[in-house]
Design an enzyme around this catalytic site. Sequence first.
Site, PDB file in Angstrom:
ATOM      1  N   ASP A  31     -11.499 -54.176 137.742  1.00  0.00           N
ATOM      2  CA  ASP A  31     -11.112 -53.199 137.890  1.00  0.00           C
ATOM      3  C   ASP A  31      -9.932 -52.318 136.953  1.00  0.00           C
ATOM      4  OD1 ASP A  31     -10.742 -51.730 141.039  1.00  0.00           O
ATOM      5  OD2 ASP A  31     -10.035 -51.147 139.664  1.00  0.00           O
ATOM      6  N   ILE A  32     -10.131 -51.809 136.628  1.00  0.00           N
ATOM      7  CA  ILE A  32      -9.350 -50.519 135.303  1.00  0.00           C
ATOM      8  C   ILE A  32      -8.712 -50.427 135.999  1.00  0.00           C
ATOM      9  CG2 ILE A  32     -10.544 -48.129 135.855  1.00  0.00           C
ATOM     10  CD1 ILE A  32     -10.987 -48.398 132.463  1.00  0.00           C
ATOM     11  N   GLN A  92     -14.266 -44.337 149.464  1.00  0.00           N
ATOM     12  CA  GLN A  92     -15.250 -44.212 148.018  1.00  0.00           C
ATOM     13  C   GLN A  92     -15.667 -43.051 146.787  1.00  0.00           C
ATOM     14  OE1 GLN A  92     -19.416 -45.139 148.822  1.00  0.00           O
ATOM     15  NE2 GLN A  92     -20.102 -45.857 146.668  1.00  0.00           N
ATOM     16  N   HIS A  98     -20.034 -51.750 145.683  1.00  0.00           N
ATOM     17  CA  HIS A  98     -19.806 -52.482 145.019  1.00  0.00           C
ATOM     18  C   HIS A  98     -18.262 -53.735 146.310  1.00  0.00           C
ATOM     19  CE1 HIS A  98     -17.659 -48.527 144.407  1.00  0.00           C
ATOM     20  NE2 HIS A  98     -16.662 -48.891 144.536  1.00  0.00           N
TER      21      HIS A  98
HETATM   22  P1  AMP Z   1     -14.483 -47.627 145.254  1.00  0.00           P
HETATM   23  O1  AMP Z   1     -13.241 -46.151 146.089  1.00  0.00           O
HETATM   24  O2  AMP Z   1     -14.661 -48.515 146.196  1.00  0.00           O
HETATM   25  O3  AMP Z   1     -15.443 -46.307 144.770  1.00  0.00           O
HETATM   26  O4  AMP Z   1     -13.736 -47.884 144.019  1.00  0.00           O
HETATM   27  C1  AMP Z   1     -14.131 -47.518 142.909  1.00  0.00           C
HETATM   28  C2  AMP Z   1     -12.899 -48.803 141.275  1.00  0.00           C
HETATM   29  O5  AMP Z   1     -13.487 -48.432 140.566  1.00  0.00           O
HETATM   30  C3  AMP Z   1     -11.656 -47.590 142.022  1.00  0.00           C
HETATM   31  O6  AMP Z   1     -11.238 -48.953 142.055  1.00  0.00           O
HETATM   32  C4  AMP Z   1     -11.238 -47.590 140.189  1.00  0.00           C
HETATM   33  O7  AMP Z   1     -10.625 -48.338 139.768  1.00  0.00           O
HETATM   34  C5  AMP Z   1     -12.876 -47.963 139.561  1.00  0.00           C
HETATM   35  N1  AMP Z   1     -13.147 -48.696 138.303  1.00  0.00           N
HETATM   36  C6  AMP Z   1     -13.412 -46.897 137.860  1.00  0.00           C
HETATM   37  N2  AMP Z   1     -13.425 -46.412 136.939  1.00  0.00           N
HETATM   38  C7  AMP Z   1     -13.745 -47.596 136.248  1.00  0.00           C
HETATM   39  C8  AMP Z   1     -14.045 -49.264 134.978  1.00  0.00           C
HETATM   40  N3  AMP Z   1     -14.510 -47.575 134.146  1.00  0.00           N
HETATM   41  N4  AMP Z   1     -13.800 -49.738 134.765  1.00  0.00           N
HETATM   42  C9  AMP Z   1     -13.770 -51.056 135.932  1.00  0.00           C
HETATM   43  N5  AMP Z   1     -13.010 -50.045 136.790  1.00  0.00           N
HETATM   44  C10 AMP Z   1     -13.254 -48.729 137.305  1.00  0.00           C
END
Ligand code: AMP
Length: 114
Positions: A31-32, A92, A98
Amino acid sequence: MNTDCLFCKIIAGKLPSEQVYSDEKVVVFKDINPKAPIHLLIVPRTHIISLNELDDDDLTVHMMQLLPKLAKDQGLNGGFRTVINTGPAGGQIVFHFHIHLLGGGNLGGAGFAM
Ligand code: AMP
Ligand code: ZN
């Protein structure tokens, strides 16, 4: 592949990620914006919007059984947390299904916050 989808772009290699595992069904990357010392995202290669749209039994079992293996590989011997945010009210923000895998710190009991 959904051309507007962030995770589809990552899976296709069009955007960078710190990948830690991949197979024919899923890609796993960091996760970023990590909420714990270890914070991985387990992402199906198929564009599935959310848990509401998940109807693939093989994929479901595969992802569930992969989680403890990934946790072990990451050294999370004391335990780990999994989170699935579903829909806007569920927090989300990326609408490609995911599972979050978190660990490495003391996440506390009855913890629902990330
Ligand atoms: P959600 O709230 O479950 O949709 O979580 C989406 C997750 O994606 C969050 O924890 C973000 O930090 C993560 N995220 C967003 N962009 C990226 C990216 N480019 N690479 C890795 N993780 C990401
Ligand atoms: Zn997608």
